[in-house]
Design a protein around this motif. Structure first.
Motif, short mmCIF file in Angstrom:
data_model
loop_
_atom_site.label_atom_id
_atom_site.label_comp_id
_atom_site.label_asym_id
_atom_site.label_seq_id
_atom_site.Cartn_x
_atom_site.Cartn_y
_atom_site.Cartn_z
N MET A 50 3.89 11.52 1.29
CA MET A 50 3.73 10.14 0.84
C MET A 50 4.37 9.17 1.82
SD MET A 50 2.41 10.55 -2.27
CE MET A 50 2.67 8.85 -2.77
N PHE A 51 3.68 8.05 2.05
CA PHE A 51 4.23 6.95 2.84
C PHE A 51 4.16 5.70 1.97
CE2 PHE A 51 2.42 10.06 5.77
CZ PHE A 51 3.52 10.34 6.56
N ASN A 52 5.32 5.23 1.52
CA ASN A 52 5.37 4.12 0.57
C ASN A 52 5.87 2.85 1.24
OD1 ASN A 52 4.57 5.99 -1.30
ND2 ASN A 52 6.56 6.16 -2.30
N GLU A 53 4.98 1.85 1.33
CA GLU A 53 5.42 0.55 1.82
C GLU A 53 6.37 -0.06 0.78
OE1 GLU A 53 2.16 -2.01 2.74
OE2 GLU A 53 1.25 -0.60 4.14
N PRO A 54 7.37 -0.83 1.26
CA PRO A 54 8.32 -1.40 0.30
C PRO A 54 7.75 -2.57 -0.49
CG PRO A 54 8.85 -2.11 2.54
CD PRO A 54 7.73 -1.12 2.66
N VAL B 166 0.35 5.39 0.99
CA VAL B 166 -0.59 6.36 1.54
C VAL B 166 -0.12 7.75 1.13
CG1 VAL B 166 -1.61 7.33 3.63
CG2 VAL B 166 -1.16 4.87 3.49
N MET C 196 0.86 -1.18 0.00
CA MET C 196 0.00 0.00 0.00
C MET C 196 0.89 1.23 0.00
SD MET C 196 -2.99 0.86 2.78
CE MET C 196 -1.93 0.94 4.22
#
Lengths: 304, 304
Positions: free
Chosen positions: A103-107, A91, A89
């Protein structure tokens, strides 16, 4: 049909807030969910512009189900590969004041060797009727650096040219595999070749084996380098959402490649679609009114 | 068995980052997912302390599936009600420098009238063998203000006392319905009665019909007001994670209510469990070593 591959897709969740203040609690006004991935955006733009396309990529877990549901709902032609790694995901917290996105980027999870082989088979299946292969966006964690290079060679086996949009070692490897067009931005290019000047960097990728390199420089336009010529294109300065502008450029380059248009025309179209994408609120779409009025200035550079 | 109800649960997603900088992109180092909701935390603490409990609440959509999977995995006794409204998500971005948490809380979807009736039926089913009903946490959007009040009355019909932890009009309504213990924090109390002084506010809730009010004041301890007596309790100052401290207090109050312990003992236990919860890294757990050494000072106030 232009085949796009998104090896590290995400369910993009977008939150509207007034303002982001670290260390505090934010009540979200509105929530949007969307299948995210640069290859998907390329296919979205192509679909909007009436160019046949098919998007492929791996999906897993419950977020993979949501991603698939969004692609089905949006009517984008696709074939997704169910894999064991769960889809990640991202966000995006979109603030009104100041207007920006945090932005928060899951790896994401690493893809198994077997799933890489299955993705390759899926691409091969569709290359039989593809005019161009587009490989777009980051690779999952622990991916082989030559993942895109392998797809470029696979496409060559089918007589299909390829466009690659990525940074770092994967970009170098795609160049060495003889990709037809590389489309890094300045930062991706720097991470691949370690030099700051985009023209020097582009020529390094040509020397490795790429047929053409287009470097997007944001508001400074784009440069296109082939072994025999170099152009620079500058479009209008447009305020808006730059996310997806590069994907619109890739869509234009892939379309130009499939129709064998002259290089300066491809570059002009790439810069135009990119500008019109900035004017559209959502990545993967272009503002057709803006597109109709876009003017692009092209200059040919001396080639050393 | 202590029955806890969480009407507005969430899948709590927790991201570890170095630092939150608005307007930039953050690569997430680690992702944790957990069934979130104050009633669940109360049941978790009760389970840890060896007190039989059952957690109920509505779940919907794919995040509801994840929430259910987490409760099953954690072994927490529960019965979840499938509803049409999709379970919401909260995102906690936990930064290392400075050490804080930035929260993004989705509002969730409104629950249908029919689903409220089904939740009521589910509570009724378990009230037959419950010693206390705990209603904890926010209500979904557009919920009836008297939702908790209705559950308090329902519990009374079964001869079961109730503890309510909420703010605003729902707290007033629960007081008027004759809740046995209300446990707002200072802000929740203010949002219910509109006065700043916690003792004045607590007495207003008693006047409305509540049997006892415990107001948690963070590091300043807690006050307990009944129609005939008032105490203040102050525990040790503990650095840690205050999330879930209130839920540990509610667990202690519910346990004390079910065993009919004296009021000062209940308050002492509530403050002790709360302090030990701050020392534990995850909401819904208490640090038993800290609990063993906690000292709480109790003062009786003159009651007007």
């Amino acid at each position: 049909m232009i085949l796009t591959c998104t090896p590290n897709p995400a369910l993009d969740v977008s939150y509207q807030v007034d303002r982001v203040v670290p260390g505090t609690t934010h009540r979200i006004r509105s929530v949007l969910e969307r299948a995210g991935g640069k290859g998907f955006n390329v296919s979205r733009v192509l679909t909007q512009m009436g160019v046949p396309t098919l998007a492929v990529g791996p999906v897993g877990g419950i977020l993979g189900d949501s991603l698939r549901a969004d692609l089905i709902e949006s009517g984008l032609p696709h074939e997704l590969l169910p894999v064991t790694a769960a889809t990640r995901m991202t966000v995006a917290v979109v603030a009104a004041d100041p207007p920006d996105a945090t932005m928060f980027n899951e790896p994401g999870g690493p893809m198994s060797e077997m799933d890489w082989a299955r993705l390759r088979d899926l691409i091969a299946k569709h290359l039989r009727r593809a005019s161009v292969l587009v490989c777009s966006g980051s690779l999952p964690p622990d991916a082989p650096e030559d993942a895109y290079a392998g797809f470029v060679k696979l496409a060559k086996d089918f007589g299909v040219p390829s466009v690659v949009d990525v940074g770092g070692p994967a970009l170098r490897a795609a160049a060495a595999a003889g990709a037809d067009i590389l489309k890094p931005n300045a930062e991706e290019l720097r991470s691949a070749v370690g030099v700051d000047d985009p023209l020097t960097g582009a020529r390094e990728l040509l020397a490795l084996g790429a047929s053409a390199v287009v470097v997007s420089l944001g508001a400074d336009g784009s440069i296109l380098a082939t072994p025999t010529a170099t152009w620079r294109a500058v479009g209008p300065r447009i305020d808006g959402n730059p996310t997806g502008a590069g994907d619109a450029a890739v869509a234009a380059l892939a379309d130009g490649l499939s129709r064998a248009t002259p290089w300066p025309d491809r570059l002009r179209t790439a810069v135009s679609w990119s500008a019109a994408a900035v004017a559209a609120p959502v990545a993967g779409t272009i503002d057709e009114d803006v597109l109709a009025g876009v003017e692009v200035e092209i200059t040919e550079y001396p080639t050393p």
